[in-house]
Design an enzyme around this catalytic site. Structure first.
Site, PDB file in Angstrom:
ATOM      1  CB  ALA A  65     -36.899 -94.354 -75.557  1.00 45.95           C
ATOM      2  N   GLY A 110     -38.005 -89.176 -74.687  1.00 42.87           N
ATOM      3  CA  GLY A 110     -37.555 -88.933 -76.066  1.00 42.87           C
ATOM      4  C   GLY A 110     -38.501 -88.017 -76.834  1.00 42.87           C
ATOM      5  CD  GLU A 113     -34.267 -86.952 -74.328  1.00 46.21           C
ATOM      6  OE1 GLU A 113     -34.854 -88.021 -74.581  1.00 46.21           O
ATOM      7  OE2 GLU A 113     -33.146 -86.912 -73.791  1.00 46.21           O
ATOM      8  CD  GLU A 133     -35.986 -89.389 -69.892  1.00 45.41           C
ATOM      9  OE1 GLU A 133     -36.405 -88.561 -69.063  1.00 45.41           O
ATOM     10  OE2 GLU A 133     -35.933 -89.165 -71.114  1.00 45.41           O
TER      11      GLU A 133
HETATM   12  N1  COA Z   1     -42.713 -97.262 -74.606  1.00 45.76           N
HETATM   13  C1  COA Z   1     -43.408 -98.347 -74.991  1.00 45.76           C
HETATM   14  N2  COA Z   1     -44.750 -98.419 -74.888  1.00 45.76           N
HETATM   15  C2  COA Z   1     -45.390 -97.349 -74.407  1.00 45.76           C
HETATM   16  C3  COA Z   1     -44.741 -96.187 -73.983  1.00 45.76           C
HETATM   17  C4  COA Z   1     -43.317 -96.160 -74.105  1.00 45.76           C
HETATM   18  N3  COA Z   1     -42.601 -95.105 -73.776  1.00 45.76           N
HETATM   19  N4  COA Z   1     -45.645 -95.304 -73.520  1.00 45.76           N
HETATM   20  C5  COA Z   1     -46.844 -95.901 -73.653  1.00 45.76           C
HETATM   21  N5  COA Z   1     -46.694 -97.128 -74.177  1.00 45.76           N
HETATM   22  C6  COA Z   1     -47.731 -98.119 -74.497  1.00 45.76           C
HETATM   23  C7  COA Z   1     -48.310 -98.764 -73.241  1.00 45.76           C
HETATM   24  O1  COA Z   1     -47.489 -99.827 -72.797  1.00 45.76           O
HETATM   25  C8  COA Z   1     -49.661 -99.219 -73.733  1.00 45.76           C
HETATM   26  O2  COA Z   1     -49.470-100.385 -74.508  1.00 45.76           O
HETATM   27  P1  COA Z   1     -50.457-101.672 -74.322  1.00 45.76           P
HETATM   28  O3  COA Z   1     -51.804-101.141 -74.710  1.00 45.76           O
HETATM   29  O4  COA Z   1     -49.899-102.688 -75.259  1.00 45.76           O
HETATM   30  O5  COA Z   1     -50.375-102.029 -72.873  1.00 45.76           O
HETATM   31  C9  COA Z   1     -50.067 -98.108 -74.704  1.00 45.76           C
HETATM   32  O6  COA Z   1     -48.851 -97.454 -75.087  1.00 45.76           O
HETATM   33  C10 COA Z   1     -50.971 -97.077 -74.089  1.00 45.76           C
HETATM   34  O7  COA Z   1     -50.346 -96.556 -72.921  1.00 45.76           O
HETATM   35  P2  COA Z   1     -51.028 -96.488 -71.464  1.00 45.76           P
HETATM   36  O8  COA Z   1     -49.948 -96.439 -70.439  1.00 45.76           O
HETATM   37  O9  COA Z   1     -52.038 -97.572 -71.325  1.00 45.76           O
HETATM   38  O10 COA Z   1     -51.788 -95.076 -71.561  1.00 45.76           O
HETATM   39  P3  COA Z   1     -52.226 -94.131 -70.349  1.00 45.76           P
HETATM   40  O11 COA Z   1     -53.120 -93.108 -70.949  1.00 45.76           O
HETATM   41  O12 COA Z   1     -52.723 -94.933 -69.214  1.00 45.76           O
HETATM   42  O13 COA Z   1     -50.860 -93.406 -69.852  1.00 45.76           O
HETATM   43  C11 COA Z   1     -48.758 -92.267 -70.160  1.00 45.76           C
HETATM   44  C12 COA Z   1     -50.185 -92.519 -70.700  1.00 45.76           C
HETATM   45  C13 COA Z   1     -48.011 -91.448 -71.208  1.00 45.76           C
HETATM   46  C14 COA Z   1     -48.823 -91.487 -68.829  1.00 45.76           C
HETATM   47  C15 COA Z   1     -48.053 -93.615 -69.927  1.00 45.76           C
HETATM   48  O14 COA Z   1     -48.196 -94.419 -71.095  1.00 45.76           O
HETATM   49  C16 COA Z   1     -46.591 -93.518 -69.626  1.00 45.76           C
HETATM   50  O15 COA Z   1     -46.228 -93.140 -68.510  1.00 45.76           O
HETATM   51  N6  COA Z   1     -45.703 -93.865 -70.610  1.00 45.76           N
HETATM   52  C17 COA Z   1     -44.299 -93.912 -70.424  1.00 45.76           C
HETATM   53  C18 COA Z   1     -43.702 -92.535 -70.403  1.00 45.76           C
HETATM   54  C19 COA Z   1     -42.210 -92.595 -70.157  1.00 45.76           C
HETATM   55  O16 COA Z   1     -41.745 -92.998 -69.112  1.00 45.76           O
HETATM   56  N7  COA Z   1     -41.440 -92.181 -71.155  1.00 45.76           N
HETATM   57  C20 COA Z   1     -40.021 -92.122 -71.074  1.00 45.76           C
HETATM   58  C21 COA Z   1     -39.405 -93.336 -71.629  1.00 45.76           C
HETATM   59  S1  COA Z   1     -37.621 -93.200 -71.564  1.00 45.76           S
END
Ligand code: COA
Length: 259
Positions: A65, A110, A113, A133
């Site tokens: 999400a 999500g 999911e 989460e």
């Molecule tokens: N919601 C909003 N933005 C998200 C996102 C999410 N769930 N996941 C990634 N992004 C965005 C980042 O903020 C970043 O945006 P920016 O360039 O404007 O800063 C962009 O996507 C790239 O992500 P980044 O974190 O820089 O990539 P990474 O390769 O370093 O890491 C992940 C990849 C997937 C490990 C990391 O993005 C992450 O942990 N995301 C969240 C996962 C999560 O907790 N999901 C559950 C949500 S309920």
């Protein structure tokens, strides 16, 4: 037509691509609304027999999400967001036509999911699943607590949900979360191969099989078997059944008309 999705039809197969690669295809509210719309379109389009859902770009299927939107939520809007997402994912599960998740990268929160709401999951060797989460101080809210614990061993599901640990593609295959793992460049072709194979069958039988197998989630064995017998009867009453059995006896390929 869609801002956050790409939608195309190849023969009888629809391909939905979540298209916010710069945000790792995170599901903001607008994308959830568009998913509802596209799956309504898929349901009512008689030319579509099978759907595939995937993510745009190299890195992610869906990274969860949208955390920026989540950050602004309160108790009331948080519950409403969860209910809306659950409804859309239930709509996918109950589409009445098979949906394949082609998981091309991160499928977190999500994203995991969404993949679990699909009927079949295939993954790239680069895919990573998880319900992280708990790291944000919340629990899965789009059906993850229920679907993960039903899809795999519940103790293992709980461990993933309580630790937020990621599941790589090899582990996802071992625990039955995905059916197949492919090299990243092969994933789309393999998903289409599977979708086309299903689309080549009689669609009455495909849909009755889907309905009967999905019923195992909500019914007892005896109720499920009653449904199986009734839908077996529906299949026997179809023209496709006559065609399928006649083609076998005449040693030719069947030509199903889905009637
Ligand atoms: N919601 C909003 N933005 C998200 C996102 C999410 N769930 N996941 C990634 N992004 C965005 C980042 O903020 C970043 O945006 P920016 O360039 O404007 O800063 C962009 O996507 C790239 O992500 P980044 O974190 O820089 O990539 P990474 O390769 O370093 O890491 C992940 C990849 C997937 C490990 C990391 O993005 C992450 O942990 N995301 C969240 C996962 C999560 O907790 N999901 C559950 C949500 S309920």
């Amino acid at each position: 037509m869609y801002e956050n999705l790409l939608f195309e039809k190849r023969g009888n197969v629809a391909l939905v691509t979540i298209n916010r690669p710069e945000k790792l295809n995170a599901l903001n509210d607008a994308t959830i609304t568009e998913l509802e719309k596209v799956f309504t379109e898929i349901k009512t389009d008689d030319e579509i027999y099978v759907a595939i859902i995937t993510g745009a770009g190299e890195k992610a299927f869906v990274a969860g999400a949208d955390i920026k939107e989540l950050n602004q939520m309160n108790v009331v809007s948080g519950e409403a967001m969860s209910v809306k997402g659950q409804k859309v994912f239930d709509q996918i599960e109950n589409l009445g036509k098979p949906v394949i998740a082609a998981v091309n990268g991160y499928a977190l929160g999500g994203g995991c999911e969404l993949a679990m709401a699909c009927h079949i999951r295939v993954a790239s060797a680069k895919a990573k699943f998880g319900q992280p989460e708990v790291n944000l101080g919340i629990i899965p809210g789009y059906g993850g607590t229920q679907r993960l614990a039903r899809l795999i061993n519940p103790g293992r599901a709980l461990e993933y949900i309580l630790t937020g640990d990621m599941i790589d593609a090899t582990e996802a295959l071992q625990i039955g979360l995905v059916n197949h793992v492919y090299e990243p460049e092969e994933l789309t072709d393999k998903a289409f191969e599977l979708a086309n194979k299903i689309a080549s069958k009689g669609q009455i039988a495909v849909r009755m099989a889907l309905k009967t197998v999905l019923a195992t989630k909500e019914t007892s064995q005896s109720e499920g078997q009653k449904l199986e017998a009734a839908l077996f009867g529906v299949c026997i009453g179809s023209e496709d059944f006559k065609e399928g059995t006649s083609a076998f006896l005449e040693k030719r390929k069947p030509e199903f008309k889905n009637k």
